[in-house]
Motif scaffolding. Structure first.
Motif, PDB file in Angstrom:
ATOM      1  N   ARG A  64     -10.824  -2.986  -6.445  1.00 47.90           N
ATOM      2  CA  ARG A  64     -10.845  -1.634  -6.883  1.00 47.90           C
ATOM      3  C   ARG A  64     -10.231  -1.017  -5.756  1.00 47.90           C
ATOM      4  O   ARG A  64     -11.102  -1.302  -3.829  1.00 47.90           O
ATOM      5  N   LEU A  65      -9.386  -0.433  -5.830  1.00 44.38           N
ATOM      6  CA  LEU A  65      -8.339   0.012  -4.979  1.00 44.38           C
ATOM      7  C   LEU A  65      -8.072   1.188  -4.305  1.00 44.38           C
ATOM      8  O   LEU A  65      -7.774   1.966  -5.436  1.00 44.38           O
ATOM      9  N   ILE A  66      -8.512   1.827  -2.982  1.00 46.45           N
ATOM     10  CA  ILE A  66      -8.434   3.350  -3.126  1.00 46.45           C
ATOM     11  C   ILE A  66      -7.467   3.971  -2.498  1.00 46.45           C
ATOM     12  O   ILE A  66      -7.840   3.677  -0.940  1.00 46.45           O
ATOM     13  N   GLU A  67      -6.132   4.736  -2.260  1.00 42.78           N
ATOM     14  CA  GLU A  67      -5.259   5.276  -1.481  1.00 42.78           C
ATOM     15  C   GLU A  67      -5.139   6.799  -1.433  1.00 42.78           C
ATOM     16  O   GLU A  67      -5.406   7.790  -2.203  1.00 42.78           O
ATOM     17  N   ILE A  68      -5.755   6.847  -0.361  1.00 42.81           N
ATOM     18  CA  ILE A  68      -6.022   8.790  -0.288  1.00 42.81           C
ATOM     19  C   ILE A  68      -5.071   9.606   0.591  1.00 42.81           C
ATOM     20  O   ILE A  68      -4.497   8.449   1.794  1.00 42.81           O
ATOM     21  N   PRO A  69      -4.255  10.577   0.426  1.00 43.18           N
ATOM     22  CA  PRO A  69      -3.095  11.172   0.593  1.00 43.18           C
ATOM     23  C   PRO A  69      -3.520  11.230   2.254  1.00 43.18           C
ATOM     24  O   PRO A  69      -4.670  11.880   2.369  1.00 43.18           O
ATOM     25  N   ALA A  70      -2.577  11.174   3.106  1.00 43.20           N
ATOM     26  CA  ALA A  70      -2.702  10.719   4.626  1.00 43.20           C
ATOM     27  C   ALA A  70      -1.540  11.700   5.245  1.00 43.20           C
ATOM     28  O   ALA A  70      -0.643  11.648   5.393  1.00 43.20           O
ATOM     29  N   LYS A  71      -1.792  12.748   5.967  1.00 51.63           N
ATOM     30  CA  LYS A  71      -1.604  13.382   7.323  1.00 51.63           C
ATOM     31  C   LYS A  71      -1.077  13.323   8.308  1.00 51.63           C
ATOM     32  O   LYS A  71      -0.007  13.582   8.607  1.00 51.63           O
ATOM     33  N   LEU A  72      -1.997  12.679   8.794  1.00 52.49           N
ATOM     34  CA  LEU A  72      -1.846  11.798  10.025  1.00 52.49           C
ATOM     35  C   LEU A  72      -1.949  10.245   9.857  1.00 52.49           C
ATOM     36  O   LEU A  72      -2.727  10.120   8.957  1.00 52.49           O
ATOM     37  N   GLU A  73      -1.206  10.023  10.501  1.00 54.21           N
ATOM     38  CA  GLU A  73      -2.390   8.334  10.955  1.00 54.21           C
ATOM     39  C   GLU A  73      -3.229   8.061  11.410  1.00 54.21           C
ATOM     40  O   GLU A  73      -3.925   7.425  11.888  1.00 54.21           O
ATOM     41  N   ILE A  74      -3.850   9.548  12.262  1.00 58.39           N
ATOM     42  CA  ILE A  74      -5.961   9.024  12.254  1.00 58.39           C
ATOM     43  C   ILE A  74      -6.491   9.000  11.014  1.00 58.39           C
ATOM     44  O   ILE A  74      -7.706   8.363  11.246  1.00 58.39           O
ATOM     45  N   ASP A  75      -5.966   9.624   9.854  1.00 53.65           N
ATOM     46  CA  ASP A  75      -6.368   9.360   8.487  1.00 53.65           C
ATOM     47  C   ASP A  75      -7.504   7.765   8.021  1.00 53.65           C
ATOM     48  O   ASP A  75      -6.158   7.130   8.116  1.00 53.65           O
ATOM     49  N   ASP A  76      -8.574   7.210   8.035  1.00 54.32           N
ATOM     50  CA  ASP A  76      -8.744   6.268   7.373  1.00 54.32           C
ATOM     51  C   ASP A  76      -7.957   6.771   5.641  1.00 54.32           C
ATOM     52  O   ASP A  76      -9.142   6.780   5.288  1.00 54.32           O
ATOM     53  N   ASN A  77      -7.480   6.124   5.241  1.00 56.27           N
ATOM     54  CA  ASN A  77      -6.952   6.693   4.013  1.00 56.27           C
ATOM     55  C   ASN A  77      -7.526   5.573   2.527  1.00 56.27           C
ATOM     56  O   ASN A  77      -6.741   5.594   1.741  1.00 56.27           O
ATOM     57  N   LEU A  92       0.601  -1.028  -0.320  1.00 62.98           N
ATOM     58  CA  LEU A  92       0.195   0.112   0.154  1.00 62.98           C
ATOM     59  C   LEU A  92       0.659   1.311  -0.068  1.00 62.98           C
ATOM     60  O   LEU A  92       2.313   1.469   0.397  1.00 62.98           O
ATOM     61  N   ASN A  93       0.078   1.953  -0.335  1.00 60.12           N
ATOM     62  CA  ASN A  93       1.212   3.787  -0.267  1.00 60.12           C
ATOM     63  C   ASN A  93      -0.400   4.821   0.201  1.00 60.12           C
ATOM     64  O   ASN A  93      -0.750   4.600   0.180  1.00 60.12           O
ATOM     65  N   ASN A  94       1.014   5.649   0.780  1.00 58.81           N
ATOM     66  CA  ASN A  94      -0.037   6.962   1.124  1.00 58.81           C
ATOM     67  C   ASN A  94       0.307   7.851   0.030  1.00 58.81           C
ATOM     68  O   ASN A  94       1.797   9.166  -0.091  1.00 58.81           O
ATOM     69  N   PRO A  95      -0.225   8.007  -1.251  1.00 64.45           N
ATOM     70  CA  PRO A  95       0.305   8.521  -2.401  1.00 64.45           C
ATOM     71  C   PRO A  95       0.047  10.431  -1.889  1.00 64.45           C
ATOM     72  O   PRO A  95      -0.202  10.993  -1.344  1.00 64.45           O
ATOM     73  N   PRO A  96       0.833  11.252  -2.973  1.00 60.41           N
ATOM     74  CA  PRO A  96       1.086  12.732  -3.098  1.00 60.41           C
ATOM     75  C   PRO A  96      -0.659  13.243  -3.263  1.00 60.41           C
ATOM     76  O   PRO A  96      -0.503  14.337  -3.516  1.00 60.41           O
ATOM     77  N   ARG A  97      -1.282  12.447  -3.653  1.00 64.12           N
ATOM     78  CA  ARG A  97      -2.240  12.557  -4.797  1.00 64.12           C
ATOM     79  C   ARG A  97      -3.599  11.273  -4.085  1.00 64.12           C
ATOM     80  O   ARG A  97      -2.885  10.019  -4.914  1.00 64.12           O
ATOM     81  N   VAL A  98      -4.948  11.306  -4.739  1.00 64.24           N
ATOM     82  CA  VAL A  98      -5.485  10.411  -4.666  1.00 64.24           C
ATOM     83  C   VAL A  98      -5.525   9.640  -5.755  1.00 64.24           C
ATOM     84  O   VAL A  98      -4.865   9.912  -7.282  1.00 64.24           O
ATOM     85  N   SER A  99      -5.166   8.120  -5.693  1.00 64.42           N
ATOM     86  CA  SER A  99      -4.879   6.731  -6.698  1.00 64.42           C
ATOM     87  C   SER A  99      -6.138   6.166  -6.955  1.00 64.42           C
ATOM     88  O   SER A  99      -6.551   5.466  -5.553  1.00 64.42           O
ATOM     89  N   ASN A 100      -6.671   5.476  -7.658  1.00 66.99           N
ATOM     90  CA  ASN A 100      -7.020   4.434  -7.984  1.00 66.99           C
ATOM     91  C   ASN A 100      -6.635   3.387  -8.149  1.00 66.99           C
ATOM     92  O   ASN A 100      -6.351   3.184  -9.587  1.00 66.99           O
ATOM     93  N   SER A 101      -7.288   2.213  -7.773  1.00 68.82           N
ATOM     94  CA  SER A 101      -6.299   0.529  -8.876  1.00 68.82           C
ATOM     95  C   SER A 101      -7.802   0.357  -9.265  1.00 68.82           C
ATOM     96  O   SER A 101      -8.544   0.152  -7.696  1.00 68.82           O
TER      97      SER A 101
END
Length: 530
Positions: free
Chosen positions: A366-379, A308-317
């Motif tokens: 479908r996998l959605i990876e959303i930028p997270a700035k904090l570890e409380i973010d469900d991304n 998994l990634n914490n990408p710089p922008r929203v990513s859909n796979s």
């Protein structure tokens, strides 16, 4: 495909859960139902099908002191263990309730099924302990119109203590544990239009029916009514605790409206950073995540894993592979040393794998990876999407089996598993970087037939990239005791903003390892290093 959106998913969830209705959405003619009613899953299906012909009418907000409960108030309200239900006769399971208020301002009705008859399970303020300032706010004769959700406990870690097994709380969210786990990722009953254009819809479990278990029962049955603007549903959960807790789910869905993007068996998790991350922040811990891999299993026996990634922008796979019959989110690193977090205990977070049961028709993961700035973010969001959107008036039935637990990789199986993924600056170590677009990828494979081979064995690294240029792939055995092999290679990303990488190890006849997938999402800036 990459989508760019600026709104944090944590903000979306928080805002919606504040207004999510969690009470039964019965038609007006049914609000005066008798105290005891016959119950079966077929009865629930018929009720939800009838309800789908009517508009969704969520109940009004609470108008008691519950409206004014703050976060600090809510965390000072505790369910009294001696008030747990399902204790007579003594069984392996006890049911506790969550107090309404704070984010959960609309009540859920709970029922117990005994001999085919459903009886309401009512809760009062006597079932809760109010500590500190919140006790002073309690009216003289307060009443509870329902509860916010339920928690089922069972002594599956030790015989002396009833541990948390599963919690249903908020919209259609639920979380379960295997033995020795601590809560991490969440599941949902259904996802509707998740991260598409327009607002996401959050279906809610509006009522529950729990089959009273006998002292001999090793599993507990829970039924739920699901309501939303565009769909209703009847759900059945059969929950069997253990080292790996197994939950059999059946969902029959009735569509009020056409749903452009339906998400089945959704999972929501958090990935902040790991060994392979291009870190954009400082942290003393080597890794922070609830899950670190997407894992998929084909009917052929091939196993696909994607860090998994914490990408710089929203990513859909999207993974359009009809042979994938199992999928889920995995926490593979299981040592404290991998995280160095004594509080969060990330090494104990459960993995979840989902087995599709029966014919779901054509669709894709479908996998959605959303930028997270904090570890409380469900991304991280994972779901299965049917190719054919359900139409208004349509009925669909889906069944699947969920496995919650440590789910450790099988080092004694045929395939070597991906032990770790690391990335760094490309080229030779310790020398100046000449090409800022060059990045190194290092994959360790452990166990399986590959692990038992000697270092001179004729094995082949197979590496491909969707863009850019691969150079210098090298495979060698690094640890005979741990049966570990290392594959490393460089990729020149050139001007590509996204590169899909695939790698595995093979001999002349077959795959010897899991298939490693990686999405390199790049921030391409002229003249800068990546």
């Amino acid at each position: 495909m990459i989508l760019t959106q600026t709104l944090s998913r944590r903000h979306v969830l928080a805002g919606l859960l504040l207004s999510t209705a969690l009470a039964p959405n019965l038609p007006a003619a049914q609000t005066a139902a008798p105290t005891e009613t016959p119950f079966s899953f077929e009865d629930l299906k018929r009720e939800m099908k009838t309800r789908a012909a009517l508009p969704d009418t969520p109940p009004a907000l609470l108008d008691t002191f519950l409206d004014e409960l703050s976060y600090d108030d809510y965390r000072n309200i505790y369910f009294r263990p001696e008030a747990a239900r399902l204790m007579q006769p003594v069984t392996r399971f006890r049911l506790e309730a969550f107090h309404p208020g704070w984010l959960y301002k609309k009540p859920v009705k709970i029922h117990e099924i005994v001999d085919g008859v459903a009886r309401p399970l009512t809760f009062s303020t006597k079932d809760f302990e109010y500590r500190n300032e919140v006790a002073e706010k309690l009216p003289e004769a307060p009443s509870l119109p329902g509860v916010a959700g339920v928690k089922i406990n069972t002594p599956f870690n030790t015989a002396e203590k009833y541990d948390e097994l599963i919690t249903f709380l908020g919209a259609s969210y639920f979380r379960a544990l295997g033995a020795g786990n601590s809560y991490g990722l969440s599941a949902r009953g259904l996802a509707v239009n998740t991260w598409r254009s327009g607002p996401e819809e959050f279906p809610r479990f509006s009522a529950f029916w729990i089959q009273r278990p006998t002292p001999e029962d090793s599993a507990i049955e829970v039924y739920a009514a699901l309501d939303s603007a565009s769909v209703t549903g009847a759900y059945r959960f059969v929950i069997a605790p253990g080292a790996d807790t197994v939950i059999d789910v059946e969902a029959e869905l009735y569509f009020r409206e056409t749903v452009p993007h339906l998400g089945l068996a959704p999972l929501t998790s958090m990935f902040y950073f790991a060994e392979h991350s291009e870190r954009r922040f400082d942290d003393f811990r080597p890794q922070v995540h609830d899950s670190d891999l997407l894992r998929m299993v084909r009917t052929s026996g091939d196993v696909l894993v994607r860090p998994l990634n914490n990408p710089p922008r929203v990513s859909n796979s999207f993974f359009a592979d009809d042979e994938i019959i199992e999928f889920g989110l995995v926490q593979r690193d299981r040592s404290y040393e991998a995280y160095q977090d004594a509080g969060a205990q990330y090494h104990d977070r459960p993995s979840v794998m989902i087995d599709r049961v029966g014919d779901w028709g054509p669709g894709k993961i479908r996998l959605i990876e959303i930028p997270a700035k904090l570890e409380i973010d469900d991304n991280i969001v994972l779901l299965w999407v049917p190719d054919e959107a359900p139409q208004a008036g349509e009925t669909r039935n889906y069944r699947y089996r969920m496995h919650w637990g440590a789910l450790p990789a099988d080092g004694n199986g045929e395939l070597a598993y991906v032990y770790s993924t690391r990335t760094g600056v490309g080229g030779a170590s310790g020398v100046p970087v000449e090409n800022p677009n060059l990045r190194k990828f290092v994959i360790d494979f452990q166990g399986g037939t590959l692990g038992g081979l000697n270092p001179e064995a004729q094995v082949i690294p197979v590496v491909t990239a969707s863009a850019g240029e691969i150079s210098n792939p090298v495979l060698h055995k690094i640890d005979d005791a741990d049966q570990r092999w290392r594959l490393f290679f460089d990729v020149d990303g050139q001007d590509a903003e996204l590169i899909e990488l695939v790698a595995h190890v093979a001999d002349q006849e077959r795959k010897l390892s899991e298939v490693w997938l990686f999405q390199w999402v790049r921030e391409v800036t002229a003249g800068s290093e990546n």
